[in-house]
Design a protein around this motif. Structure first.
Motif, short mmCIF file in Angstrom:
data_model
loop_
_atom_site.label_atom_id
_atom_site.label_comp_id
_atom_site.label_asym_id
_atom_site.label_seq_id
_atom_site.Cartn_x
_atom_site.Cartn_y
_atom_site.Cartn_z
N ASN A 234 26.13 -37.31 -37.98
CA ASN A 234 25.80 -38.66 -36.81
C ASN A 234 27.11 -39.17 -36.35
O ASN A 234 28.01 -39.11 -36.89
N ILE A 235 26.89 -39.51 -35.16
CA ILE A 235 28.12 -39.82 -34.26
C ILE A 235 27.88 -41.22 -33.71
O ILE A 235 26.68 -41.60 -33.09
N SER A 236 28.65 -42.46 -33.86
CA SER A 236 28.42 -43.68 -33.50
C SER A 236 29.98 -44.19 -33.12
O SER A 236 30.86 -44.19 -33.65
N LEU A 237 29.86 -45.34 -32.09
CA LEU A 237 30.73 -45.87 -31.81
C LEU A 237 30.67 -47.19 -31.02
O LEU A 237 29.66 -47.24 -30.54
N ALA A 238 31.57 -48.05 -30.85
CA ALA A 238 31.47 -49.34 -30.09
C ALA A 238 32.96 -49.42 -29.68
O ALA A 238 34.13 -49.25 -30.10
N ILE A 239 33.01 -49.69 -28.39
CA ILE A 239 34.20 -50.04 -27.36
C ILE A 239 34.08 -51.49 -27.13
O ILE A 239 33.04 -51.91 -26.64
N VAL A 240 35.09 -52.38 -27.23
CA VAL A 240 35.39 -53.67 -26.58
C VAL A 240 36.68 -53.58 -25.81
O VAL A 240 37.67 -53.39 -26.47
N HIS A 241 36.56 -54.00 -24.48
CA HIS A 241 37.79 -53.95 -23.59
C HIS A 241 38.07 -55.57 -23.27
O HIS A 241 36.95 -56.28 -22.69
N ASN A 242 39.14 -55.79 -23.51
CA ASN A 242 39.65 -57.30 -23.07
C ASN A 242 39.89 -57.34 -21.80
O ASN A 242 41.17 -57.19 -21.45
N ILE A 243 39.01 -57.61 -20.88
CA ILE A 243 39.27 -57.66 -19.50
C ILE A 243 38.81 -58.65 -18.81
O ILE A 243 37.33 -58.86 -19.01
N LEU A 244 39.59 -59.34 -17.77
CA LEU A 244 38.81 -60.28 -17.22
C LEU A 244 37.55 -59.92 -16.27
O LEU A 244 37.70 -58.88 -15.85
N ALA A 245 36.54 -60.86 -16.27
CA ALA A 245 35.30 -60.28 -15.53
C ALA A 245 35.77 -59.99 -14.00
O ALA A 245 35.06 -58.83 -13.44
N GLU A 246 36.67 -60.55 -13.41
CA GLU A 246 37.06 -60.27 -12.06
C GLU A 246 37.53 -59.06 -11.82
O GLU A 246 37.55 -58.36 -10.83
N LYS A 247 38.25 -58.31 -12.84
CA LYS A 247 38.84 -57.03 -12.98
C LYS A 247 37.83 -56.00 -13.17
O LYS A 247 38.16 -54.72 -13.00
N ALA A 248 36.69 -56.36 -14.07
CA ALA A 248 35.71 -55.39 -14.59
C ALA A 248 35.02 -54.75 -13.51
O ALA A 248 34.49 -53.55 -13.74
N GLY A 249 34.83 -55.47 -12.13
CA GLY A 249 34.27 -54.66 -11.14
C GLY A 249 32.87 -54.73 -11.25
O GLY A 249 32.20 -54.98 -10.14
N ASP A 250 32.10 -55.01 -12.48
CA ASP A 250 30.72 -55.13 -12.49
C ASP A 250 30.27 -55.93 -13.56
O ASP A 250 29.47 -56.01 -14.20
#
Length: 250
Positions: A234-250
């Protein structure tokens, strides 16, 4: 802060014993977690699901965790409590005797990330220092590597690579590794089960994470690569990106 999580059964197994999720508490702080269950007759599924549900309940009731000290104490208290509950359930249900689970979890805000782990599910960080593994595997093979009895290269193909030296819910006492790092704008955490880390190299992971793709696309590409390289687990992952909302694009 942006985040995503994914799980996949893989190409060989017919049942997924991983649980992965990302929760928010009353202050909007994130807790990401991956649990990889073990035990016969689907008992691993029970252990990982219980761990996820118990962690979620506690996190949703948590007050603001605004210092590393609070985060570390929160993990120490609640992971130990969850270990007791999973072990008690196993002892009371014959079909679940011997079940257990790994856990890797991260409390994240825009200043720090506190990571707790038991077992061989991993947390990686990508920051100005590069991409590297933050957690230490609690496995027989890793103990042999640390003692100098086995090389890292030989460890990759060792027949007992999946034997854990620590797990959640298998013993009355559990030792939890906890580590806090600075989590700055642009930094990224990747939490995953060994279904990913056994089939995708660090170089391949960092290459995908460095692309301009969305987090959702990166997660999809990582799981697809693990499947392309065998997909035995089984393959599982979680990604957390500390990025400002205005930089995130969406």
């Amino acid at each position: 802060m942006k985040s995503v999580f994914r799980t996949d059964c893989g190409r060989i197994r017919t049942h997924n014993e991983d649980f992965v999720s990302i929760f928010s508490n009353q202050s909007g702080e994130l807790l990401a977690m991956v649990a990889d269950g073990m035990g016969g007759h689907l008992a691993g599924d029970v252990a990982s699901r219980m761990t996820s549900e118990l962690l979620q309940k506690r996190w949703e009731e948590a007050n603001q965790i605004d210092t590393p000290e609070k985060a570390e104490q929160w993990f120490l208290k609640h992971v130990v409590e969850i270990n007791d509950e999973v072990l008690q359930y196993a002892n009371e249900h014959e079909e679940c005797r011997g079940m257990g689970t790994t856990i890797v979890a991260a409390i994240c805000n825009d200043k720090f990330a506190t990571v707790a782990n038991v077992g061989d599910s991993r947390c990686y960080v990508m920051n100005e220092n590069g991409f590297y593994q933050l957690t230490d595997d609690h496995s027989l093979v890793n103990e042999l590597v640390k003692s100098g009895q086995l090389s890292k290269e030989d460890a990759e193909h060792h027949p007992r690579k999946n034997v854990l030296s620590r797990a959640l819910g298998t013993e009355p006492q559990v030792e939890v590794d906890i580590k806090t790092i600075t989590f700055e704008d642009g930094d990224l955490l990747l939490l995953c089960s060994d279904g990913l880390s056994n089939r995708v190299t660090d170089t391949e992971m960092s290459g995908i994470l460095l692309t301009d793709d969305s987090l959702e696309e990166k997660a999809t590409h990582l799981i697809a690569l693990a499947n392309d390289n065998g997909g035995e687990d089984n393959i599982s992952l979680a990604i957390v990106h500390n990025i400002l909302a205005e930089k995130a694009g969406d």
